[in-house]
Write a protein that holds these residues in place. Sequence first.
Motif, short mmCIF file in Angstrom:
data_model
loop_
_atom_site.label_atom_id
_atom_site.label_comp_id
_atom_site.label_asym_id
_atom_site.label_seq_id
_atom_site.Cartn_x
_atom_site.Cartn_y
_atom_site.Cartn_z
N PHE A 194 40.12 34.61 43.50
CA PHE A 194 41.54 34.43 43.19
C PHE A 194 42.35 35.62 43.70
O PHE A 194 43.40 35.44 44.34
CB PHE A 194 41.70 34.27 41.67
CG PHE A 194 43.07 34.54 41.15
CD1 PHE A 194 44.06 33.58 41.20
CD2 PHE A 194 43.38 35.77 40.58
CE1 PHE A 194 45.33 33.83 40.72
CE2 PHE A 194 44.64 36.04 40.10
CZ PHE A 194 45.63 35.06 40.16
N CYS A 195 41.89 36.84 43.44
CA CYS A 195 42.60 38.03 43.90
C CYS A 195 42.65 38.09 45.42
O CYS A 195 43.65 38.54 46.00
CB CYS A 195 41.93 39.28 43.34
SG CYS A 195 42.00 39.42 41.54
N ARG A 196 41.59 37.62 46.06
CA ARG A 196 41.52 37.69 47.52
C ARG A 196 42.44 36.64 48.16
O ARG A 196 43.16 36.94 49.12
CB ARG A 196 40.07 37.48 47.95
CG ARG A 196 39.77 37.99 49.33
CD ARG A 196 38.28 38.16 49.54
NE ARG A 196 37.54 36.93 49.34
CZ ARG A 196 36.59 36.76 48.44
NH1 ARG A 196 36.26 37.75 47.62
NH2 ARG A 196 35.94 35.62 48.32
N VAL A 197 42.44 35.43 47.63
CA VAL A 197 43.21 34.35 48.24
C VAL A 197 44.70 34.55 48.04
O VAL A 197 45.50 34.37 48.97
CB VAL A 197 42.76 32.99 47.65
CG1 VAL A 197 43.70 31.88 48.11
CG2 VAL A 197 41.33 32.68 48.07
N ARG A 201 46.77 42.38 44.22
CA ARG A 201 46.19 43.72 44.23
C ARG A 201 46.18 44.33 42.83
O ARG A 201 45.20 44.96 42.43
CB ARG A 201 46.97 44.61 45.20
CG ARG A 201 46.92 44.12 46.64
CD ARG A 201 47.99 44.80 47.48
NE ARG A 201 47.71 46.21 47.65
CZ ARG A 201 47.04 46.73 48.67
NH1 ARG A 201 46.55 45.93 49.61
NH2 ARG A 201 46.84 48.01 48.76
N THR A 202 47.27 44.16 42.08
CA THR A 202 47.32 44.71 40.73
C THR A 202 46.29 44.05 39.83
O THR A 202 45.60 44.72 39.04
CB THR A 202 48.73 44.54 40.14
OG1 THR A 202 49.68 45.18 41.00
CG2 THR A 202 48.82 45.14 38.75
N GLU A 203 46.19 42.73 39.92
CA GLU A 203 45.22 42.02 39.10
C GLU A 203 43.79 42.40 39.48
O GLU A 203 42.89 42.44 38.63
CB GLU A 203 45.40 40.50 39.23
CG GLU A 203 46.62 39.96 38.51
CD GLU A 203 47.92 40.34 39.20
OE1 GLU A 203 47.90 40.51 40.44
OE2 GLU A 203 48.92 40.51 38.50
N PHE A 204 43.57 42.70 40.77
CA PHE A 204 42.23 43.11 41.19
C PHE A 204 41.86 44.45 40.55
O PHE A 204 40.71 44.64 40.11
CB PHE A 204 42.18 43.22 42.71
CG PHE A 204 40.87 43.73 43.23
CD1 PHE A 204 39.73 42.96 43.16
CD2 PHE A 204 40.77 45.00 43.78
CE1 PHE A 204 38.51 43.43 43.64
CE2 PHE A 204 39.57 45.48 44.27
CZ PHE A 204 38.44 44.69 44.19
#
Length: 531
Positions: A194-197, A201-204
């Motif tokens: 999800f973070c990649r797609v 960046r903040t959620e990662f």
Amino acid sequence: SFYHKPELALRRAVELESINQSDAALVLLHEVLSSRRHRTWSPTYEQIMLTYLNLCLKLHKSREAKDGLHQYRNLSQSQAPGSLEKVIRYLMEQTETKCSKAKESADAVPETIETTTTTSTSEEGEDTFGGASPQAIVLSTMSTDPAKTQRDSTLLLPSIRFLWETYRAVLDILKSNSKLEHVYHAAAMGALRFCRVYKRRTEFRRLCDMLRMHLGNLQKYGQSNTPAEESGGKPNNKVRGWEGWSAEGIELHLQTRFEQLETASVLHLYTEGFRTVEDIYNILQISHIRRKAVPNAPPPKAKLMAAYYEKLTTLFWVSENYLFRAFAWYKYYTLCKEYNRGMSEEMMQMQASAVLLAALCIPTLPGKNNKASGDKDSKSGQHGISSTVEDDIAKEKTARMATLLGFHTRYPTREALLSEIRSKNIMDHAPPYLRELYSILEENSDPLEMVDQARPLLEKLKQELGATTSTDSEEKNDDVRDTTLGRYVKPLTSVLLLKLLLNLPLIIWCIVIFQIVKFVSKIFISVVIGS
């Protein structure tokens, strides 16, 4: 009567939803799930939970979905863990599907949507998906496509928010559940994807902190290094649901951290990538301690560790850390030869070429290598550079990173790696023109010949298209997706230029003396005319 017979509550909720009373149906089902009169699981509760999650998804009630999952976890964890797994997987699948559809709808709408986004004040105010901040409003005025920004805020943002909260809730519920450990790691993989797609960046960063906290708690409070079946069937009581480390659990943790490492490379978050390396080192230490307690416990598979070093080559490439990237390539090559004995000659040649080129790409300066390798005699020479505090700090950082990565030396240097390459006969598998390029860069000190000889070899290298790794990244990121040998031309050109500048003063006598005389005579003539 609804509390005594959950079937009646389910029927009533369906009726309320059919007359557009979804909020009332959600409240009714939540009261049934949180009721303490009947805490015995039955298949009806599973149907109630699925209906409840559908209502939460329809109304974008992430907090209610999280609370419902906690209530159902307490009800079914010991009596029906398979039902809990089914419910969690159903929620993740439905949420991911809805988010994908919302993204397709946002990309497909051609004109600006005139509807306003309703913001629910009951959702977490501290989350990054909350109300628009003044900075976000200013940035929206600078967008190159204001219409797309408005469509994303209207159609996509609520689904993205719900999906993120779903991953957070599932990871929190299953953080210490050994029976559903594979579901926990499936949720972690989904959150990383999800973070990649969606480029979150903040959620990662928050996700990495969450996974790191879960791992730290298991290390601190769940120090039983033997699984329950090997310790007399006694689970660890310090952490609820935790039954100790197992070989499968360690492998799942490593695979999750490898995915986390790749996501850090794609998002160019190098600090999180290096912190992930430390997490992987801690997991490997857990495996080492477990093997001491259980002599028959197998070590991590060579194929798994090869995948780790393959991810590291990507991280160090995008962060332009050529020294550690070359050592990671060397470890990856040796592990591939160990577990993949059926590797084709073409793939072996490509990987050997990548190891050699990665080592040649390491920039070097006079006097640095001896310091890095701990040579105390380098300070006593006439041109020796005294060590400073900054040099010592950099040296310690390098030694620590080499230890975390499992390299064979604490002080990796360019010369040490090239010596390993020569001793292992890795260059024998590389093409002849790369061996010739190695001779030019390492054995030739004449800058006038070096450039002329290296130019055609670099042009030939630029045409190489063979992939050096098996990475199949779906992201449109050139730094990550490019796995060809041609990518080494640019750093090799920089190394060639550096060697040219360093070797140029050594052969300054090559300047023709009559050109100097001619230049001086012109100055003398101009001075005479001026006088």
